[in-house]
Design a protein around this motif. Structure first.
Motif, PDB file in Angstrom:
ATOM      1  N   GLN A  43       0.825  -1.208   0.000  1.00 26.38           N
ATOM      2  CA  GLN A  43       0.000   0.000   0.000  1.00 26.38           C
ATOM      3  C   GLN A  43       0.860   1.259   0.000  1.00 26.38           C
ATOM      4  N   GLN A  46       2.210   2.506  -3.343  1.00 28.81           N
ATOM      5  CA  GLN A  46       1.290   3.012  -4.363  1.00 28.81           C
ATOM      6  C   GLN A  46       1.460   4.535  -4.455  1.00 28.81           C
ATOM      7  N   ASN A 131       5.493   0.432  -6.814  1.00 24.62           N
ATOM      8  CA  ASN A 131       4.111   0.503  -7.321  1.00 24.62           C
ATOM      9  C   ASN A 131       3.251  -0.673  -6.849  1.00 24.62           C
ATOM     10  N   GLY A 132       3.390  -0.996  -5.565  1.00 25.89           N
ATOM     11  CA  GLY A 132       2.577  -2.050  -4.978  1.00 25.89           C
ATOM     12  C   GLY A 132       3.143  -3.443  -5.105  1.00 25.89           C
TER      13      GLY A 132
END
Length: 881
Positions: A43, A46, A131-132
């Motif tokens: 998370q 992100q 990016n996660g």
């Protein structure tokens, strides 16, 4: 002919991949302790997750450098501030476990293009997210193991990406109980050991947890070119000048194809207008080592160690071409030389050869540029330049720190400093001695670190990182101890032969294979202040890896890190037989090493300024004598010596030629004098004048002049004689014992040695100040003032020429310290590089000193400060050219 040339050029044209580039993520980072982050990596990484209230972070850097930037902790190098910072041993590792986050723009790759993330060093463990997505499926461990991730499939479609790295401290962190490396358990990790404290540094409170080295993004085509390796071979016995027979270059590189299809292309290497090529077909998802045909380099410009010749460097390039498109390229700077070694049966030690010529090693032990890992190209350049200016030719990187960075090696390549590189072992932490401060016994510590496989993977990776540098000369298994048997066997029998194969490997820093203690000497050392005659008369290891003395700066250096209330000089309270000093607690915390009774012949210091002034006289004499004593026995007792130590990575009060702030002290210039390649010197034990010639040529048609000066400046000529000296030798010339004793007995004297060429120009000059019959410098205490004339002018941007003139009939203008200062504050500008310093000017003579510095807008017109033992301080404006 023109058409033929045009056709040839067209066949050589290649088109680079448009997006091919590499850039560093060295700004814009944010950080937060793990306890304040409520989410996990998927998370947090992100791009939409808010980072409100996060701290600006230092990357490359550590948790502590980030805290310093945000003024959460005081400067640990000043006073007792380090005690005010929580130590991880007491807080627990969670206190220094941090998230580091960086947003960056990078569009998805097109076609077969690839994008790579590189982390050159994380201390100690980490999880990496983009990016996660988690990039490392298993937690990365090891301070010295590089990481590379193909992030092509994970880049955001809109080009807005977030990298998040969770960094854990070493485990264990070690108890900083005052021992060398504390309780020793920090050495269970594959990491540096000094961070738990040593006899020259206090503990680093976070143990340097963080992303401590560079983070880069690289874009390539389908094939990534990795770990190029260039070996230069220089057969035969060479000289630094004249035409050269060819040198041979052997080149390899790793080619990685991460795509689903095989790729066919050409690997090529270009240097000095010559190119060799090899066609290659790479299977899908494969990495392959490719060897190119040997390249013959005609009439090469050879690289030599400092003092023996020049250091030319060639720009060269490896490329992998798919058709006429460059998939990837690597630039490699090459110094053409060959390192060899051979056993000297007379000294019972190894001697180093470069390009077939034996090199008398004059070295310095190096810890690390900055204890908090705040590295910069400019600082590396300044520090290595100082070592060049000391007339040294080798730096040993001590095993309690790290394999030094490529930027360090680039500076050593430029300035001609050979490097002896230790791996991460020390006798103190790794079990050479019984030590009640250690948690584990010797048997357990001899098996450190816990993960031998990680050590070997890290060693192999670091060898690949630095092996192309001309300066790298010797690999060393560890400081004063061998690694565990399986690690040692792998290093010497597989890793180094396969990945390097061109350097001497020493099992440990004072191994018998390097230097045998069979000729009646002690061991390595000494490490403390010595009677100067001992450096001439007492044998140590014939290739001594650690020998040194004191190194306190003057009062301007001390004021930078000692509170005003603690600028109280040590007071000698013992006897010559049982020396002792009363030392301020802050001096003691900064690891002061004693001058004992060696200042007393100049008069007991009255305050910190007087202490610093007199300490410089001792500093100069100690290091001049150290190197002169070793050089006097070149190839007879010794093949080399390495000073312990030439620099400090924090504000310590011992063993340094310049302070942490890059302000040189008299150690540097005494060593510079004693290490001259062609040098005239005085043996204080038998009162003989000697010459030392480190070069490869006979030095002849030289005039040796020996003169005495009394405290009033009256000159008495002792002798003048024509001399010559063969290459690579020391030679005795003139016994002057009776004359010196007679002239010095009442008040002491100055002994001037000059080596002049036929044009009466000085080739080597040396001035000694000798005590009276009681061993006191009684004449210096009452010496009349000298009216030294000083003229300073700018000769080009950043360079100042200072001419010092002492009128005829005056006393010697003795021991003058030059400095470039801010006229508003009178504080020294740092760093400044002086062609000489702490200089003395004889009556009726001149000396010229060149100052080199980087001008800044905040001090547009610096002035020159000159102050000597018997010269009143002057501030001299710099005339424009």
């Amino acid at each position: 002919m023109k058409k033929h040339l045009l056709a040839l050029l067209l066949t050589l044209i290649v088109w680079p991949l448009a997006a091919q580039q590499r850039y560093e993520l060295n700004a814009g980072w944010l950080a937060q302790p793990i306890a304040k982050v409520p989410v996990q990596g998927p998370q947090l990484s992100q791009p939409a997750y808010p980072l409100t209230g996060w701290l600006p972070a230092v990357v490359p850097g550590t948790v502590l450098t980030t805290q310093l930037t945000n003024k959460q902790v005081p400067d640990p190098f000043f006073g007792m501030n380090n005690q005010r910072i929580p130590d991880i041993y007491r807080t627990g590792p969670g206190y220094y476990t941090y998230w580091f986050v960086r947003d960056f723009q990078e569009a998805p790759a097109s076609g077969t293009g690839q994008v790579w993330l590189h982390l050159r060093g994380v201390n100690y463990s980490c999880e990496v997210y983009l990016n996660g997505q988690k990039l490392n499926q298993q937690t990365h461990r090891g301070m010295f193991l590089r990481q590379a991730y193909n992030i092509t499939p994970h880049l955001a479609p809109d080009g807005r990406n977030r990298l998040a790295v969770l960094v854990y401290p070493p485990d264990p962190v070690g108890n900083p109980n005052g021992g060398q490396a504390g309780d020793g358990t920090i050495a269970r990790n594959v990491a540096h050991q000094y961070v738990a404290g040593w006899d020259w540094i206090q503990p680093i409170r976070d143990r340097n947890t963080g992303i401590w080295d560079k983070v880069t993004i690289e874009k390539t085509g389908a094939v990534n070119l990795r770990n190029p390796h260039i070996i230069t071979r220089v057969p035969g016995l060479r000289k630094p000048t004249g035409p050269q027979p060819p040198a041979l270059l052997d080149v390899t590189a790793e080619l990685e194809n991460p795509t689903e299809k095989k790729v066919t292309g050409t690997l090529q290497y270009t240097i000095d207008g010559q190119t060799v090529r090899q066609k290659v077909t790479l299977p899908a998802r494969a990495t392959q080592l490719v060897r190119l045909p040997t390249l013959t380099l005609s009439n090469p410009k050879l690289w030599w160690p400092n003092g023996y010749g020049a250091q030319p460097l060639y720009a060269s390039q490896l490329q992998f071409l798919v058709g006429k498109t460059v998939s990837d390229a690597e630039e490699v700077t090459v110094g053409v030389r060959e390192i060899q070694r051979e056993w000297n049966a007379r000294t019972q030690s190894m001697q180093v050869l470069v390009n077939g010529q034996r090199i008398f090693i004059k070295g310095g032990n190096w810890i690390i540029s900055d204890a908090l890992l705040r590295f910069s190209d400019a600082r590396y350049d300044a520090e290595i330049r100082f070592h060049r200016d000391m007339n040294l030719n080798l730096i040993r990187v001590w095993g309690g720190a790290l394999v030094e960075r490529p930027e360090f090696y680039r500076a050593c390549d430029q300035y001609g400093l050979l490097v002896m590189q230790d791996f991460w072992m020390t006798g103190d932490a790794n079990g050479r001695w019984v030590d009640p401060l250690k948690l584990d016994d010797q048997y357990a510590r001899r098996q450190y670190p816990q993960d031998h496989g990680l050590f070997l993977r890290s060693a192999a990776d670091q060898v690949k990182l630095v092996r192309n540098h001309a300066s790298l000369a010797i690999w060393c298994g560890g400081n004063e101890i061998t690694p565990p048997r399986d690690i040692l066997t792998a290093l010497q029998d597989s890793i180094l032969p396969q990945l390097d194969g061109t350097r001497w490997f020493v099992p440990y820093s004072n191994a018998d294979s390097m230097s045998m203690n069979t000729l009646g000497g002690g061991g390595d050392g000494p490490y403390t202040i010595q009677p100067i005659g001992r450096f001439w008369s007492q044998r140590t290891y014939p290739f001594n890896s650690e020998v040194g003395s004191v190194g306190v700066g003057d009062v301007e250096s001390l004021e930078r890190f000692l509170p005003a209330a603690n600028l109280v000089p040590p007071r000698f309270t013992g006897t010559p037989a049982r020396p002792a000093e009363q030392v301020d607690s802050v001096w003691d915390y900064h690891k002061y090493i004693g001058y004992e009774n060696y200042l007393l012949p100049y008069g007991a210091p009255t305050d910190a300024r007087d202490f610093g002034r007199k300490a410089q006289l001792v500093n100069y004499e100690q290091y001049r004598a150290l190197m002169e004593g070793f050089s006097a026995h070149m190839w007879d007792w010794y093949t080399g010596s390495i000073i312990w130590k030439t620099q400090n990575p924090w504000t310590a009060l011992r063993g340094q030629m310049y302070d942490y702030y890059l302000d040189p002290n008299a150690c540097l210039y005494g060593l510079r004098t004693g290490s001259e390649p062609l040098h005239v010197q005085y043996n204080p034990v038998d009162s003989v004048v000697m010459l030392t010639n480190n070069g490869f040529e006979v030095q002849r048609d030289l005039m040796l002049e020996v003169d005495a000066y009394d405290m009033a400046g009256q000159k008495k000529s002792i002798t003048q004689v024509v001399v010559e000296i063969n290459p690579s030798m020391s030679k005795k010339y003139l016994p002057i014992n009776g004359t010196v004793r007679q002239l010095a007995r009442e008040k002491g004297m100055f002994l001037s040695l000059q080596l002049l060429n036929l044009s009466k120009q000085p080739v080597s000059q040396n001035l000694y100040w000798l005590p009276d019959a009681k061993g006191e410098y009684s004449g210096l205490k009452t010496m009349p003032k000298a009216a030294l004339q000083v003229v300073a002018k700018s000769v080009e941007t950043g360079k100042v020429e200072v001419v010092l003139t002492n009128p005829a009939g005056a006393p010697v203008a003795f021991f003058n310290r030059l400095a470039l200062v801010n006229p508003a504050t009178q504080k020294r500008i740092l760093p400044v590089f002086y062609s000489d310093n702490y200089v003395s000017v004889l009556p009726g003579k001149q000396k010229t000193v060149l100052l080199d510095y980087t001008p800044t807008s905040d001090v547009p017109a610096p002035v020159v400060a000159v102050e000597g033992w018997n010269v009143v301080k002057q501030l001299v404006p710099v005339a424009l050219k």
